[in-house]
Design a protein around this motif. Structure first.
Motif, PDB file in Angstrom:
ATOM      1  N   TYR A  58       0.977  -1.100  -0.024  1.00 63.94           N
ATOM      2  CA  TYR A  58       0.057  -0.014  -0.036  1.00 63.94           C
ATOM      3  C   TYR A  58       0.857   1.189   0.086  1.00 63.94           C
ATOM      4  N   ALA A  59       0.282   2.399  -0.455  1.00 64.80           N
ATOM      5  CA  ALA A  59       0.984   3.529  -0.378  1.00 64.80           C
ATOM      6  C   ALA A  59       0.464   4.586   0.496  1.00 64.80           C
ATOM      7  N   PRO A  60       0.970   4.514   1.920  1.00 69.79           N
ATOM      8  CA  PRO A  60       0.031   5.380   2.725  1.00 69.79           C
ATOM      9  C   PRO A  60      -0.035   6.862   2.620  1.00 69.79           C
ATOM     10  N   VAL A  81       4.574   8.748  -3.547  1.00 66.12           N
ATOM     11  CA  VAL A  81       4.340   8.341  -2.026  1.00 66.12           C
ATOM     12  C   VAL A  81       4.924   6.977  -2.102  1.00 66.12           C
ATOM     13  N   ASP A  82       5.632   6.636  -1.169  1.00 63.34           N
ATOM     14  CA  ASP A  82       6.476   5.499  -0.789  1.00 63.34           C
ATOM     15  C   ASP A  82       5.511   4.198  -0.690  1.00 63.34           C
ATOM     16  N   LYS A  83       5.974   3.027  -1.270  1.00 62.46           N
ATOM     17  CA  LYS A  83       4.983   1.955  -1.378  1.00 62.46           C
ATOM     18  C   LYS A  83       5.575   1.383  -0.100  1.00 62.46           C
ATOM     19  N   VAL A  84       4.819   0.657   0.969  1.00 66.33           N
ATOM     20  CA  VAL A  84       5.224  -0.236   2.009  1.00 66.33           C
ATOM     21  C   VAL A  84       4.683  -1.785   1.693  1.00 66.33           C
ATOM     22  N   PHE A  85       5.580  -2.610   1.629  1.00 68.02           N
ATOM     23  CA  PHE A  85       5.181  -4.072   1.203  1.00 68.02           C
ATOM     24  C   PHE A  85       4.625  -4.784   2.226  1.00 68.02           C
ATOM     25  N   TYR A  86       3.651  -5.770   1.991  1.00 74.74           N
ATOM     26  CA  TYR A  86       2.864  -6.457   3.046  1.00 74.74           C
ATOM     27  C   TYR A  86       3.751  -7.117   3.882  1.00 74.74           C
ATOM     28  N   SER A  87       3.565  -6.876   5.302  1.00 74.78           N
ATOM     29  CA  SER A  87       4.246  -7.627   6.253  1.00 74.78           C
ATOM     30  C   SER A  87       3.770  -7.212   7.541  1.00 74.78           C
ATOM     31  N   ILE A 106      -8.413  10.937  12.045  1.00 72.08           N
ATOM     32  CA  ILE A 106      -7.290  10.666  11.248  1.00 72.08           C
ATOM     33  C   ILE A 106      -7.719   9.668  10.209  1.00 72.08           C
ATOM     34  N   GLU A 107      -7.396  10.232   8.921  1.00 70.32           N
ATOM     35  CA  GLU A 107      -7.799   9.332   7.555  1.00 70.32           C
ATOM     36  C   GLU A 107      -6.594   8.746   7.278  1.00 70.32           C
ATOM     37  N   VAL A 108      -6.620   7.514   7.268  1.00 70.57           N
ATOM     38  CA  VAL A 108      -5.553   6.780   6.194  1.00 70.57           C
ATOM     39  C   VAL A 108      -6.012   6.339   4.799  1.00 70.57           C
ATOM     40  N   LEU A 109      -5.204   6.636   3.855  1.00 70.47           N
ATOM     41  CA  LEU A 109      -5.537   6.560   2.357  1.00 70.47           C
ATOM     42  C   LEU A 109      -4.375   5.721   1.731  1.00 70.47           C
ATOM     43  N   HIS A 110      -4.781   5.280   0.440  1.00 72.58           N
ATOM     44  CA  HIS A 110      -3.943   4.605  -0.181  1.00 72.58           C
ATOM     45  C   HIS A 110      -4.051   5.333  -1.735  1.00 72.58           C
ATOM     46  N   LYS A 111      -2.467   5.815  -1.947  1.00 73.81           N
ATOM     47  CA  LYS A 111      -2.454   6.571  -3.302  1.00 73.81           C
ATOM     48  C   LYS A 111      -2.338   5.626  -4.320  1.00 73.81           C
TER      49      LYS A 111
END
Length: 168
Positions: A58-60, A81-87, A106-111
């Motif tokens: 996801y790209a938070p 936006v940096d991607k963070v890989f599943y873990s 607080i809204e967390v979105l995915h770009k």
């Protein structure tokens, strides 16, 4: 709904102890621990199945609305936006450095390509902050507590700077 339960608990606390002090809190940073699998190469829009693999990411992006005003957004136009890989142990840290007060969302979105997808929202009131940190575990967050795309170890930490609190 988790946010509604949190709100009911707030009112219960007020009834038990009606004396309180409003404070602005300096939100120093947010740490999101455990990367969900929102996108990956094997999923298609028409597939009802979620495939979690090493390419899931996801790209938070974080937006914070406090007391009805936007006080922070991690996204800057035309910046990647940096991607963070599943873990279960991958983390994303955001240096917020903003004052928050009263009702906070607080809204967390995915770009994604050209747009944002809302992943989840955390709502709370600063009146009930009792420590320099708040942890919201997966089972405390609306919309994700049953979502298999989020590892069970998923949580969000809010870190406050106690030296910068402002009493009203």
């Amino acid at each position: 709904i988790k946010n509604q339960i949190r709100c009911i608990n707030y009112f219960s606390n007020i009834q038990q102890s009606p004396m309180f002090t409003f404070k602005k809190y300096y939100l120093q940073s947010i740490l999101i621990n455990g990367a969900p699998a929102i996108d990956n190469n094997e999923n298609s829009l028409f597939s009802p199945y979620i495939t979690i693999n090493k390419n899931s990411f996801y790209a938070p992006v974080i937006r914070i609305i406090s007391n009805g005003k936007l006080v922070y957004c991690s996204y800057k136009k035309d910046q990647p936006v940096d991607k963070v890989f599943y873990s279960a142990d991958n983390a994303a840290k955001f240096d917020v450095n903003s004052l928050i007060f009263s009702d906070t969302c607080i809204e967390v979105l995915h770009k994604t390509e050209g747009r944002f997808k809302l992943l989840f929202v955390i709502q709370f009131n600063t009146l009930f902050i009792n420590d320099n940190a708040i942890r919201f575990s997966k089972d405390m967050i609306d919309g994700i507590y049953k979502d298999i795309r989020y590892p069970n170890e998923f949580f969000i930490d809010l870190m406050f700077d106690a030296d910068k609190e402002v009493t009203l």
